[in-house]
Structures are given as structure tokens and as C-alpha cells.
Design a protein around this motif. Structure first.
Motif, PDB file in Angstrom:
ATOM      1  N   ALA A 154     -28.088  17.644  57.886  1.00 30.09           N
ATOM      2  CA  ALA A 154     -28.034  16.549  58.871  1.00 30.09           C
ATOM      3  C   ALA A 154     -28.760  15.330  58.327  1.00 30.09           C
ATOM      4  O   ALA A 154     -29.747  15.452  57.618  1.00 30.09           O
ATOM      5  CB  ALA A 154     -28.665  17.003  60.176  1.00 30.09           C
ATOM      6  N   GLY A 155     -28.245  14.153  58.687  1.00 24.49           N
ATOM      7  CA  GLY A 155     -28.862  12.917  58.223  1.00 24.49           C
ATOM      8  C   GLY A 155     -28.556  12.660  56.752  1.00 24.49           C
ATOM      9  O   GLY A 155     -29.285  11.941  56.070  1.00 24.49           O
ATOM     10  N   GLY A 156     -27.522  13.285  56.220  1.00 20.14           N
ATOM     11  CA  GLY A 156     -27.105  13.025  54.842  1.00 20.14           C
ATOM     12  C   GLY A 156     -27.953  13.770  53.826  1.00 20.14           C
ATOM     13  O   GLY A 156     -27.857  13.542  52.622  1.00 20.14           O
ATOM     14  N   ASN A 157     -28.785  14.691  54.315  1.00 24.56           N
ATOM     15  CA  ASN A 157     -29.749  15.373  53.461  1.00 24.56           C
ATOM     16  C   ASN A 157     -29.124  16.614  52.823  1.00 24.56           C
ATOM     17  O   ASN A 157     -29.545  17.728  53.072  1.00 24.56           O
ATOM     18  CB  ASN A 157     -30.900  15.781  54.396  1.00 24.56           C
ATOM     19  N   ILE A 158     -28.128  16.407  51.960  1.00 26.20           N
ATOM     20  CA  ILE A 158     -27.363  17.553  51.448  1.00 26.20           C
ATOM     21  C   ILE A 158     -28.246  18.422  50.551  1.00 26.20           C
ATOM     22  O   ILE A 158     -28.460  19.584  50.830  1.00 26.20           O
ATOM     23  CB  ILE A 158     -26.114  17.078  50.667  1.00 26.20           C
ATOM     24  N   GLY A 159     -28.802  17.827  49.493  1.00 22.35           N
ATOM     25  CA  GLY A 159     -29.730  18.462  48.565  1.00 22.35           C
ATOM     26  C   GLY A 159     -29.685  19.966  48.518  1.00 22.35           C
ATOM     27  O   GLY A 159     -28.670  20.587  48.168  1.00 22.35           O
ATOM     28  N   ALA A 160     -30.823  20.557  48.868  1.00 27.13           N
ATOM     29  CA  ALA A 160     -31.003  21.988  48.684  1.00 27.13           C
ATOM     30  C   ALA A 160     -30.292  22.823  49.750  1.00 27.13           C
ATOM     31  O   ALA A 160     -30.227  24.051  49.616  1.00 27.13           O
ATOM     32  CB  ALA A 160     -32.497  22.299  48.696  1.00 27.13           C
ATOM     33  N   SER A 161     -29.754  22.182  50.788  1.00 34.07           N
ATOM     34  CA  SER A 161     -29.212  22.990  51.887  1.00 34.07           C
ATOM     35  C   SER A 161     -27.991  23.810  51.460  1.00 34.07           C
ATOM     36  O   SER A 161     -27.699  24.853  52.050  1.00 34.07           O
ATOM     37  CB  SER A 161     -28.898  22.134  53.113  1.00 34.07           C
ATOM     38  N   GLY A 162     -27.280  23.356  50.410  1.00 41.97           N
ATOM     39  CA  GLY A 162     -26.169  24.146  49.878  1.00 41.97           C
ATOM     40  C   GLY A 162     -26.679  25.431  49.240  1.00 41.97           C
ATOM     41  O   GLY A 162     -26.081  26.502  49.410  1.00 41.97           O
ATOM     42  N   ASP A 163     -27.798  25.332  48.508  1.00 41.09           N
ATOM     43  CA  ASP A 163     -28.385  26.545  47.914  1.00 41.09           C
ATOM     44  C   ASP A 163     -28.888  27.483  49.005  1.00 41.09           C
ATOM     45  O   ASP A 163     -28.794  28.704  48.880  1.00 41.09           O
ATOM     46  CB  ASP A 163     -29.561  26.176  46.998  1.00 41.09           C
ATOM     47  N   VAL A 164     -29.450  26.911  50.072  1.00 40.14           N
ATOM     48  CA  VAL A 164     -29.923  27.733  51.197  1.00 40.14           C
ATOM     49  C   VAL A 164     -28.768  28.579  51.725  1.00 40.14           C
ATOM     50  O   VAL A 164     -28.878  29.800  51.885  1.00 40.14           O
ATOM     51  CB  VAL A 164     -30.503  26.833  52.319  1.00 40.14           C
ATOM     52  N   MET A 165     -27.631  27.937  51.963  1.00 40.64           N
ATOM     53  CA  MET A 165     -26.477  28.666  52.507  1.00 40.64           C
ATOM     54  C   MET A 165     -25.937  29.698  51.528  1.00 40.64           C
ATOM     55  O   MET A 165     -25.546  30.800  51.913  1.00 40.64           O
ATOM     56  CB  MET A 165     -25.355  27.682  52.863  1.00 40.64           C
ATOM     57  N   GLN A 166     -25.915  29.316  50.252  1.00 42.72           N
ATOM     58  CA  GLN A 166     -25.391  30.261  49.267  1.00 42.72           C
ATOM     59  C   GLN A 166     -26.293  31.497  49.189  1.00 42.72           C
ATOM     60  O   GLN A 166     -25.815  32.615  49.006  1.00 42.72           O
ATOM     61  CB  GLN A 166     -25.274  29.570  47.901  1.00 42.72           C
ATOM     62  N   GLY A 167     -27.600  31.292  49.350  1.00 46.75           N
ATOM     63  CA  GLY A 167     -28.518  32.440  49.387  1.00 46.75           C
ATOM     64  C   GLY A 167     -28.251  33.329  50.594  1.00 46.75           C
ATOM     65  O   GLY A 167     -28.225  34.561  50.475  1.00 46.75           O
ATOM     66  N   TYR A 168     -27.995  32.718  51.754  1.00 47.18           N
ATOM     67  CA  TYR A 168     -27.697  33.514  52.963  1.00 47.18           C
ATOM     68  C   TYR A 168     -26.475  34.413  52.748  1.00 47.18           C
ATOM     69  O   TYR A 168     -26.370  35.499  53.325  1.00 47.18           O
ATOM     70  CB  TYR A 168     -27.364  32.625  54.167  1.00 47.18           C
ATOM     71  N   ALA A 169     -25.515  33.906  51.940  1.00 50.03           N
ATOM     72  CA  ALA A 169     -24.254  34.645  51.774  1.00 50.03           C
ATOM     73  C   ALA A 169     -24.503  36.042  51.197  1.00 50.03           C
ATOM     74  O   ALA A 169     -23.678  36.946  51.374  1.00 50.03           O
ATOM     75  CB  ALA A 169     -23.288  33.861  50.883  1.00 50.03           C
ATOM     76  N   LEU A 170     -25.660  36.209  50.526  1.00 44.34           N
ATOM     77  CA  LEU A 170     -25.959  37.519  49.942  1.00 44.34           C
ATOM     78  C   LEU A 170     -26.037  38.607  51.016  1.00 44.34           C
ATOM     79  O   LEU A 170     -25.641  39.744  50.782  1.00 44.34           O
ATOM     80  CB  LEU A 170     -27.274  37.447  49.149  1.00 44.34           C
ATOM     81  N   LEU A 171     -26.517  38.259  52.208  1.00 43.02           N
ATOM     82  CA  LEU A 171     -26.624  39.296  53.248  1.00 43.02           C
ATOM     83  C   LEU A 171     -25.232  39.766  53.690  1.00 43.02           C
ATOM     84  O   LEU A 171     -25.020  40.954  53.981  1.00 43.02           O
ATOM     85  CB  LEU A 171     -27.488  38.843  54.431  1.00 43.02           C
ATOM     86  N   ALA A 172     -24.289  38.820  53.725  1.00 47.28           N
ATOM     87  CA  ALA A 172     -22.918  39.192  54.105  1.00 47.28           C
ATOM     88  C   ALA A 172     -22.268  40.008  52.996  1.00 47.28           C
ATOM     89  O   ALA A 172     -21.531  40.966  53.260  1.00 47.28           O
ATOM     90  CB  ALA A 172     -22.101  37.942  54.396  1.00 47.28           C
ATOM     91  N   ASP A 173     -22.569  39.641  51.758  1.00 45.89           N
ATOM     92  CA  ASP A 173     -22.047  40.393  50.616  1.00 45.89           C
ATOM     93  C   ASP A 173     -22.587  41.829  50.657  1.00 45.89           C
ATOM     94  O   ASP A 173     -21.835  42.791  50.444  1.00 45.89           O
ATOM     95  CB  ASP A 173     -22.489  39.688  49.325  1.00 45.89           C
ATOM     96  N   GLU A 174     -23.870  41.981  50.952  1.00 47.12           N
ATOM     97  CA  GLU A 174     -24.447  43.325  51.094  1.00 47.12           C
ATOM     98  C   GLU A 174     -23.732  44.090  52.207  1.00 47.12           C
ATOM     99  O   GLU A 174     -23.385  45.259  52.061  1.00 47.12           O
ATOM    100  CB  GLU A 174     -25.938  43.251  51.464  1.00 47.12           C
ATOM    101  N   ALA A 175     -23.539  43.413  53.346  1.00 45.15           N
ATOM    102  CA  ALA A 175     -22.936  44.083  54.508  1.00 45.15           C
ATOM    103  C   ALA A 175     -21.537  44.585  54.189  1.00 45.15           C
ATOM    104  O   ALA A 175     -21.164  45.709  54.556  1.00 45.15           O
ATOM    105  CB  ALA A 175     -22.903  43.137  55.711  1.00 45.15           C
ATOM    106  N   VAL A 176     -20.750  43.763  53.497  1.00 40.80           N
ATOM    107  CA  VAL A 176     -19.385  44.174  53.139  1.00 40.80           C
ATOM    108  C   VAL A 176     -19.444  45.437  52.280  1.00 40.80           C
ATOM    109  O   VAL A 176     -18.689  46.394  52.491  1.00 40.80           O
ATOM    110  CB  VAL A 176     -18.648  43.027  52.398  1.00 40.80           C
ATOM    111  N   ALA A 177     -20.389  45.467  51.337  1.00 41.49           N
ATOM    112  CA  ALA A 177     -20.510  46.636  50.450  1.00 41.49           C
ATOM    113  C   ALA A 177     -21.027  47.869  51.203  1.00 41.49           C
ATOM    114  O   ALA A 177     -20.771  48.994  50.801  1.00 41.49           O
ATOM    115  CB  ALA A 177     -21.448  46.308  49.294  1.00 41.49           C
ATOM    116  N   GLN A 178     -21.767  47.655  52.286  1.00 44.30           N
ATOM    117  CA  GLN A 178     -22.358  48.777  53.029  1.00 44.30           C
ATOM    118  C   GLN A 178     -21.415  49.393  54.065  1.00 44.30           C
ATOM    119  O   GLN A 178     -21.705  50.468  54.593  1.00 44.30           O
ATOM    120  CB  GLN A 178     -23.643  48.301  53.746  1.00 44.30           C
TER     121      GLN A 178
END
Ligand SMILES: Cc1ncc(COP(=O)(O)O)c(C=O)c1O
Length: 415
Positions: A205-229
């Protein structure tokens, strides 16, 4: 159909922009993709004490809700921080430090290098900052301490002393800001510009893209784990995910979409009644800011502004959106702890149970069941995004501490 929750008012709306059965496309892959997931997995899985969190089957609750299977991805034990958040915040801190070292030395570094204190002089000169409702700040502060840089965390007025103490315990400097979470976001990014700090936001928000893409990509690991489980050959039919700024929901939606293609689960976002920026954005077909009182017991979901980088994924990836009142979250916390349906007791916090609360409310409503296609063959996945991250609030709501419920869970089935 059993009534598991009291009849709290909720809303359910179709997302008019939903892509339905389309494949994951380039617009979504520009935000979250297989290469980004591989990089996040390589780093995060090298951190001390990494282990996938459990995907808990709740057959008793599934039966009572009139579906085949219910899976709860329990993030309460993630790195000892109580929520899924270190996957995002701490990973983004690592990426910020890595980029800075690369800029100065030309060298590519990994988490292992940082943990071995290579380039410690450069790292010590870096300050990361973030605004938070609690959990994100805790994860950024934890990452900063793990990798050795300075950290300043901005809190708005409503953040409880318990959550503040949990962040300060990792050595971060705390600054209180009048107003809402969105005001704290602005204060953090403004100061970062003037001081030369690195802002690690969980929202763009507010044009503050920066690290927030990495934050989301890190979150995706939990979904990747869940799919494998999931048990072999299991195709989940529904996904209910709580949304604040939408980073978690976009990451989970995107990962299941990449894993299951056009045959992916019906995906429903769940928000507090008065902080329904996703619900309103879907119906407007464009991001809408919610103003006024957006405070909720579900502190992590008290957001009035969506994160713009979540929009390309959720605007087409979400099939529907729900809003739920605070009482539904509180009831669901008790339901999980008491486990009267015969399942193992689970500690779920206020924001953590919101997706499950949304599903349970929909499951006991004939119209909602029909609209979402929920029936006795449905396989539902929800994300338990936090445990008792605010222990006092948890005890007040559930009547017992998280430790007591965890002790009950340990002795469960041994009778
Ligand atoms: C426990 C918990 N669940 C869900 C969320 C929502 O995540 P997002 O803001 O990325 O939508 C948060 C956000 O802080 C949270 O703390």
C-alpha cells in the motif's frame, strides 16, 4: 446439518472478476512463481529449527459440518513465533540484507553466510523497519536478530501490550503511532526514506512494493507444504483463507492454483465485518479503501487497504468473499480448544481461526452451502495462521491458557 457456531451474521458475495477454471497466468506469475518459491524454500529451510508445520485432519468437525474432510494447517508452532509470519517478514529481512551486501561487495550471499556472521560489519550498519499489528513486526524483529541487523518497529494505538512485549523481546526499538495500522504503515515508510533505512512491509500500500513481494513469496511455502501433506491423490475442493492486506490469501490461493491448475479449489477470502477491503474491492472491480473504525478482535485482519501486489492474484483467483463478526472468531477458538466433536484440541488465535470460522458459518447455512457447492463430498483446507500469539487475550476468550490446551492435546487419545 449441525449448528456448530451461534447464528452470527455473516455475508457471502461472489467475486464478479473470478477467473473460475482458468489456468494460472502470466499476470499472477509475475507476483508468485515456482522460481520464487524455490528460492524461498532454499533459504527458509536452512534456518535453525525449520520444520513444516502440521496439516491437521479434523474428522469430527468435518462430519459435524457435513463435509468429507477438513484440514487445518496449524501455523501456531512456526519457528516458535506463534504464527506463519516469520516465513514472510524474516525472509524479506534476509533478502534486504543480501541485496545490500551484493550492492557493496558484488557477492551473492545466503542465509547460511549470514548465520555464520560473514559480512557482519555491513549487516550491523543496516536498519530494517516495519509497521505491524503484532505478528509481522515480531517476525521482522526475529529475522533482524537472527541475521544481526538493527530493527525499528512501528505500532498503532490498538496493538495490545502483550503483542508489543513479544516484539521488544527480540531487541527491536518500538515506536507508537496515533491512529490505525495504515497510519503506522505510512510512518514507517516516511521515516525509512529520511533515515536511509530499509522498510520491510507486509503490504505494498502507498506504492511501497519493495520487500512485500518477498514476504508473500515466503508465505507461499506454507501452502506448498500443505499441498505435499495432503493424502496422496487428494484434490481439495475448497479453500477458506483470512485476509488482512491479502498477502497470505494471495500466496495460498496462488500456490494451490499452481499446484492444481484449472481444477483448483473454490477459494473464499474471509474478513472482519468492518474491515472488509477485499469484499468491497471485489465488488467494485478495483481496490477500495475502507475508512472509519476498522478495529477487530481479529487484529491481524484489521486492515482498510489491500496490498496492491495481492490484487493480480486474488482479483481473479478468489471465487467469493465472506465477512464475519468477532464473535464467530471467538466461538471458533473455543470450539477448537474444547474439541467436543472428538478431534484433537488445537490452539487457534483470533485472526488464526477466521478462515475456519468463515467455513463453519457457510457450512451451516443452506443458501451458502448451495452457492459454494459445499456438500458431503467436499474436502476443505483452512489456514490456522496463528496460535496464542497474544496469550492474555487467548486465555480471556477460551477460559484456559494456550499451554493448558496444548497439554490437553498431548494427552488426547491416551484415555
Ligand atoms: C495471524 C494472522 N493471520 C492472517 C493475517 C493476514 O495476513 P495478510 O495481512 O497478509 O492478509 C495476519 C496479518 O497480520 C495475521 O497476523
Amino acid at each position: 446439518m449441525n449448528r456448530l457456531l451461534s447464528d452470527h451474521g455473516f455475508t457471502l458475495a461472489d467475486n464478479p472478476g473470478s477467473a473460475g477454471a482458468q489456468d494460472y497466468g502470466p499476470e499472477q506469475a509475475a507476483v508468485l512463481n515456482a522460481e520464487g518459491l524455490r528460492a524461498a524454500r532454499a533459504e527458509i529451510s536452512s534456518w535453525p529449527d525449520y520444520a513444516p508445520t502440521p496439516l491437521i485432519s479434523l474428522p469430527g468437525l468435518a462430519r459435524a459440518a457435513g463435509i468429507a474432510d477438513l484440514y487445518y494447517k496449524d501455523e501456531g508452532g512456526r519457528f516458535g513465533l506463534g504464527s506463519f509470519k516469520p516465513l514472510g517478514g524474516a525472509y524479506a529481512v534476509m533478502r534486504v540484507i543480501g541485496a545490500e551486501i551484493q550492492r557493496i561487495t558484488g557477492k551473492h550471499i545466503t542465509s547460511t553466510d549470514l548465520l555464520a556472521r560473514r559480512h557482519a560489519d555491513i549487516v550491523a550498519g543496516i536498519t530494517v523497519c516495519a509497521a505491524t499489528d503484532g505478528n509481522h513486526g515480531r517476525s521482522v524483529a526475529w529475522g533482524a536478530r537472527m541475521f544481526g541487523c538493527r530493527c525499528v518497529i512501528y505500532l498503532n494505538e490498538a496493538v495490545t501490550p502483550g503483542r508489543e512485549a513479544a516484539i521488544a523481546a527480540y531487541g527491536a526499538e518500538i515506536r507508537r503511532v496515533p491512529g490505525s495500522f495504515d497510519d503506522a504503515v505510512r510512518a514507517a515508510s516516511d521515516t525509512a526514506v529520511t533515515e536511509g533505512w530499509h522498510v520491510v512491509p507486509d503490504t505494498a500500500a502507498g506504492g511501497n512494493i519493495g520487500a512485500s513481494g518477498d514476504v508473500m513469496q515466503g508465505y507461499a511455502l506454507l501452502a506448498d507444504e500443505a499441498v505435499a501433506q495432503l493424502p496422496p491423490a487428494t484434490r481439495p475442493s475448497h479453500l477458506f483463507v483470512q485476509a488482512g492486506v491479502g498477502g497470505l490469501a494471495a500466496a495460498v490461493c496462488g500456490q494451490f492454483w499452481q499446484a492444481f491448475g484449472a481444477d483448483r479449489p473454490v477459494t473464499v477470502t474471509v474478513e472482519p465485518t468492518n474491515a472488509d477491503c477485499w469484499n468491497r474491492s471485489f465488488s467494485a472491480g478495483a481496490p477500495v479503501v475502507v475508512t472509519g473504525d476498522i478495529d477487530s478482535l481479529m487484529a491481524g485482519l484489521s486492515c482498510g487497504e489491500i496490498s496492491p501486489i495481492s490484487w493480480p492474484v486474488l482479483k481473479v483467483g478468489a471465487h467469493a468473499s465472506m465477512t464475519i463478526p468477532d464473535q464467530a472468531a471467538a466461538d471458533t477458538m473455543r470450539l477448537l480448544a474444547d474439541a467436543d466433536t472428538g478431534d484433537r484440541p488445537v490452539v487457534g488465535g483470533e485472526s488464526g481461526v477466521a478462515g475456519l470460522a468463515g467455513f463453519l458459518l457457510a457450512s451451516q447455512d443452506t443458501d451458502a452451502r448451495a452457492r459454494l457447492g459445499l456438500d458431503e463430498t467436499s474436502i476443505v483446507v483452512v489456514v490456522g495462521s496463528e496460535g496464542d500469539t497474544d496469550p492474555d487475550t487467548y486465555r480471556e476468550i477460551v477460559g484456559r491458557s494456550g499451554d493448558q490446551v496444548r497439554a490437553d492435546a498431548k494427552s488426547w487419545g491416551r484415555a
